[in-house]
Design a protein around this motif. Structure first.
Motif, PDB file in Angstrom:
ATOM      1  N   ARG A  79     -31.616 -21.999   5.050  1.00  0.00           N
ATOM      2  CA  ARG A  79     -30.223 -22.033   4.605  1.00  0.00           C
ATOM      3  C   ARG A  79     -29.782 -23.454   4.276  1.00  0.00           C
ATOM      4  O   ARG A  79     -29.064 -23.687   3.291  1.00  0.00           O
ATOM      5  CB  ARG A  79     -29.310 -21.431   5.679  1.00  0.00           C
ATOM      6  N   ALA A 100     -20.155 -21.602  -0.916  1.00  0.00           N
ATOM      7  CA  ALA A 100     -19.824 -20.530   0.021  1.00  0.00           C
ATOM      8  C   ALA A 100     -19.823 -19.180  -0.686  1.00  0.00           C
ATOM      9  O   ALA A 100     -20.351 -18.183  -0.175  1.00  0.00           O
ATOM     10  CB  ALA A 100     -18.472 -20.798   0.662  1.00  0.00           C
ATOM     11  N   GLY A 101     -19.249 -19.147  -1.887  1.00  0.00           N
ATOM     12  CA  GLY A 101     -19.219 -17.903  -2.648  1.00  0.00           C
ATOM     13  C   GLY A 101     -20.609 -17.457  -3.071  1.00  0.00           C
ATOM     14  O   GLY A 101     -20.946 -16.269  -3.000  1.00  0.00           O
ATOM     15  N   ASP A 102     -21.436 -18.420  -3.510  1.00  0.00           N
ATOM     16  CA  ASP A 102     -22.790 -18.085  -3.961  1.00  0.00           C
ATOM     17  C   ASP A 102     -23.650 -17.531  -2.829  1.00  0.00           C
ATOM     18  O   ASP A 102     -24.468 -16.626  -3.031  1.00  0.00           O
ATOM     19  CB  ASP A 102     -23.472 -19.330  -4.537  1.00  0.00           C
ATOM     20  N   LEU A 103     -23.450 -18.072  -1.625  1.00  0.00           N
ATOM     21  CA  LEU A 103     -24.309 -17.692  -0.495  1.00  0.00           C
ATOM     22  C   LEU A 103     -23.644 -16.701   0.455  1.00  0.00           C
ATOM     23  O   LEU A 103     -24.224 -16.347   1.479  1.00  0.00           O
ATOM     24  CB  LEU A 103     -24.722 -18.954   0.279  1.00  0.00           C
ATOM     25  N   ASN A 104     -22.418 -16.287   0.118  1.00  0.00           N
ATOM     26  CA  ASN A 104     -21.678 -15.335   0.957  1.00  0.00           C
ATOM     27  C   ASN A 104     -21.494 -15.878   2.367  1.00  0.00           C
ATOM     28  O   ASN A 104     -21.746 -15.194   3.367  1.00  0.00           O
ATOM     29  CB  ASN A 104     -22.382 -13.970   0.985  1.00  0.00           C
ATOM     30  N   LEU A 105     -21.063 -17.148   2.433  1.00  0.00           N
ATOM     31  CA  LEU A 105     -20.800 -17.828   3.697  1.00  0.00           C
ATOM     32  C   LEU A 105     -19.358 -18.306   3.717  1.00  0.00           C
ATOM     33  O   LEU A 105     -18.691 -18.369   2.687  1.00  0.00           O
ATOM     34  CB  LEU A 105     -21.730 -19.040   3.858  1.00  0.00           C
ATOM     35  N   SER A 106     -18.873 -18.667   4.898  1.00  0.00           N
ATOM     36  CA  SER A 106     -17.563 -19.308   4.967  1.00  0.00           C
ATOM     37  C   SER A 106     -17.705 -20.770   4.553  1.00  0.00           C
ATOM     38  O   SER A 106     -18.789 -21.363   4.649  1.00  0.00           O
ATOM     39  CB  SER A 106     -17.007 -19.232   6.391  1.00  0.00           C
TER      40      SER A 106
END
Length: 212
Positions: A146, A164-170
């Protein structure tokens, strides 16, 4: 690996080999001498910086063919070509294939010493760059998958929110991974991290084609 530079002399003329050996040793350089291309390839050579002083005309294999074989065999020593006057067109081909210099016989001692100094400096610079790349890759391999992804996207110019959007993370998680990546890589700034990513040829998915 030794730090002492070695000049490898491939020349079938015994008297010229001896003369070059004496000249180079007089300025503190170590030498190895070979009477043919095959003798060089068969020899047990130390892993040390240096260069190859190579006659264009050799028994069994021309200097140009030998130069090509060196590259195919993974031998990266810089080459200095020695040539007779009639061999100059061949020597130009050798320069285009990466030779550092070609010296027309009879050459001045100082011209040979200057060419050898340039070739050794080039080999030392190549080795330093390879060592640096290996060290950088070693640091990169300490990153989690990651952290590598975050590093790749951040150094590609994306903002934390986009990553964050690309990896679906905060966004806070991205910041944590980014901080970990910078610390592990020893990067003092984002610019440092970008330069490291370029040196690693880092892809957007966090992989690299650099090999250990």
């Amino acid at each position: 690996m030794s730090d002492t530079a070695i000049v490898h002399i491939v020349e079938d003329d015994e008297s010229l080999r001896a003369s070059l050996d004496s000249l180079l040793r007089s300025v503190g350089l170590a030498t190895r001498m070979y009477g043919s291309a095959r003798a060089f390839m068969d020899a047990d050579r130390p892993d040390a910086p240096g260069c190859l002083v190579l006659d264009i005309r050799l028994p069994g294999m021309s200097g140009l063919d030998f130069q090509a074989q060196l590259a195919d065999s993974g031998v990266h020593l810089p080459v200095i070509l020695m040539t007779g006057f009639g061999d100059i067109p061949m020597s130009v081909r050798g320069m285009k294939a990466g030779a550092v210099d070609f010296l027309t016989k009879p050459f001045r001692d100082q011209d040979m010493l200057d060419a050898v100094a340039t070739a050794i400096e080039r080999d030392q610079a190549r080795r330093a760059a390879e060592d640096g790349a290996a060290d950088l890759l070693g640091l990169f391999q300490t990153l989690s998958p990651r952290e590598r992804q975050v590093m790749a996207l951040v150094t590609a110019g994306k903002m934390n929110k986009q990553v964050a959007g690309d990896l679906n993370l905060s966004e806070i998680t991205v910041k944590i991974h980014r901080g970990h990546a910078m610390r592990k890589m020893g990067a003092r700034s984002l610019a440092d991290l970008v330069r490291m990513a370029e040196a690693l040829r880092l892809r957007s998915d966090g992989s690299t084609d650099r090999q250990t």
